[in-house]
Design an enzyme around this catalytic site. Structure first.
Site, PDB file in Angstrom:
ATOM      1  CG  ASN A   1       7.464  -9.247  32.121  1.00  0.00           C
ATOM      2  OD1 ASN A   1       8.174  -9.712  31.883  1.00  0.00           O
ATOM      3  ND2 ASN A   1       7.495  -7.983  32.888  1.00  0.00           N
TER       4      ASN A   1
ATOM      5  CG  MET B   1       2.271  -3.460  41.805  1.00  0.00           C
ATOM      6  SD  MET B   1       3.403  -4.959  41.649  1.00  0.00           S
ATOM      7  CE  MET B   1       4.764  -4.579  42.769  1.00  0.00           C
TER       8      MET B   1
ATOM      9  CG  HIS C   1       8.508 -12.182  42.711  1.00  0.00           C
ATOM     10  ND1 HIS C   1       8.018 -11.926  43.688  1.00  0.00           N
ATOM     11  CD2 HIS C   1       9.582 -12.377  44.170  1.00  0.00           C
ATOM     12  CE1 HIS C   1       8.323 -11.468  44.347  1.00  0.00           C
ATOM     13  NE2 HIS C   1       9.557 -12.021  44.995  1.00  0.00           N
TER      14      HIS C   1
ATOM     15  CD  GLU D   1      -5.338 -20.638  51.080  1.00  0.00           C
ATOM     16  OE1 GLU D   1      -6.300 -19.930  52.190  1.00  0.00           O
ATOM     17  OE2 GLU D   1      -6.118 -21.323  50.925  1.00  0.00           O
TER      18      GLU D   1
ATOM     19  CG  ASP E   1       6.005 -13.275  45.316  1.00  0.00           C
ATOM     20  OD1 ASP E   1       4.942 -13.108  44.444  1.00  0.00           O
ATOM     21  OD2 ASP E   1       6.095 -12.081  46.069  1.00  0.00           O
TER      22      ASP E   1
ATOM     23  CD  GLU F   1      10.620 -10.296  36.384  1.00  0.00           C
ATOM     24  OE1 GLU F   1      10.222  -8.573  35.624  1.00  0.00           O
ATOM     25  OE2 GLU F   1      10.382 -10.372  36.765  1.00  0.00           O
TER      26      GLU F   1
HETATM   27  C1  GAR Z   1       8.059  -7.332  36.749  1.00  0.00           C
HETATM   28  O1  GAR Z   1      10.078  -6.622  37.162  1.00  0.00           O
HETATM   29  C2  GAR Z   1       7.683  -8.378  37.397  1.00  0.00           C
HETATM   30  O2  GAR Z   1       7.953  -9.203  38.367  1.00  0.00           O
HETATM   31  C3  GAR Z   1       7.509  -7.441  39.469  1.00  0.00           C
HETATM   32  O3  GAR Z   1       6.906  -6.027  38.582  1.00  0.00           O
HETATM   33  C4  GAR Z   1       7.833  -5.628  37.371  1.00  0.00           C
HETATM   34  C5  GAR Z   1       7.017  -5.380  35.906  1.00  0.00           C
HETATM   35  O4  GAR Z   1       7.408  -5.227  35.029  1.00  0.00           O
HETATM   36  N1  GAR Z   1       6.269  -8.251  39.666  1.00  0.00           N
HETATM   37  C6  GAR Z   1       6.220  -8.101  41.094  1.00  0.00           C
HETATM   38  O5  GAR Z   1       7.458  -6.923  41.864  1.00  0.00           O
HETATM   39  C7  GAR Z   1       4.889  -8.693  41.291  1.00  0.00           C
HETATM   40  N2  GAR Z   1       5.590  -8.866  43.101  1.00  0.00           N
HETATM   41  P1  GAR Z   1       6.619  -3.973  33.633  1.00  0.00           P
HETATM   42  O6  GAR Z   1       5.441  -4.391  34.351  1.00  0.00           O
HETATM   43  O7  GAR Z   1       7.472  -4.023  32.913  1.00  0.00           O
HETATM   44  O8  GAR Z   1       6.426  -6.232  33.029  1.00  0.00           O
END
Ligand code: GAR
Length: 193
Positions: free
Chosen positions: A21, A94, A113, A146, A149, A178
């Protein structure tokens, strides 16, 4: 306030891993009429694959040690100020963002998300969607508060889950959308400020 060409908003992107992303945020920010510029990249993980995009694009990046969250957030706030960041985009970051940090930064923070929020907050979203035999999944860009999600939804896009999908194939499908919606959501959000 709508942003005009040449008056791009400085954003910081926070990652923990692959960074796909981030890659698309950088790519889209380079268009002349983009409303934002990626001015700073943060990772809590020195081995994050996504840091290669930071190196390639020559955008400043910092690895922040999260062993002590309070110290990490103090360092982050200093960097955000130094790089004149007006908006943070969490992209597969994360770590928990504390209420204190949200209040002190006092500017918008967005997150992407991999589910149709409010469905499947937290982890393992694709597994849960498939286990529940959902017909659709998707991705949501929302404001960070806070509560995990749960902030206001800026943009959401749906895709169909086929009977043949497994966690891996669904993840791939969702990631593909995404890569389009994150930049679109940032622009939508900035144009409505
Ligand atoms: C993405 O799918 C994003 O939506 C998710 O992690 C992935 C990161 O991919 N985010 C979460 O789960 C946050 N709770 P990337 O490192 O290739 O962008």
């Amino acid at each position: 306030m709508a942003k005009s060409i040449g008056n791009k908003t400085n954003i910081a992107v926070f990652i923990s891993g692959r960074g796909s992303n981030l890659k698309y945020l950088i790519k889209n920010s380079n268009y002349k009429n983009s409303l934002f510029r990626v001015n700073l990249i943060i990772s809590n993980n020195s081995n994050a694959l996504g840091l290669k995009y930071a190196e390639k694009s020559k955008i400043k990046f910092y690895v922040i040690n999260y062993n002590n969250i309070e110290n990490a957030e103090i360092k982050l706030l200093k960097l955000l100020k130094k790089f004149k960041i007006e908006l943070i985009c969490l992209a597969g970051f994360m770590k928990i963002i504390s209420k204190k940090f949200i209040d002190k930064f006092n500017k918008p923070i967005l997150n992407i998300h991999p589910s149709l929020l409010p469905k499947y907050k937290g982890l393992n979203t694709h597994f849960r969607a498939i286990r529940n035999k959902d017909k659709y999944s998707g991705s949501t860009v929302h404001l960070v508060t806070e509560k995990l999600d749960s902030g206001k939804i800026i943009l959401q896009k749906k895709i169909k889950i086929s009977k043949l999908d497994n966690v891996k194939s669904l993840e791939k499908k969702v990631l593909k959308i995404e890569h389009k919606i994150y930049s679109a959501a940032v622009c939508k959000f900035l144009s409505n400020l």
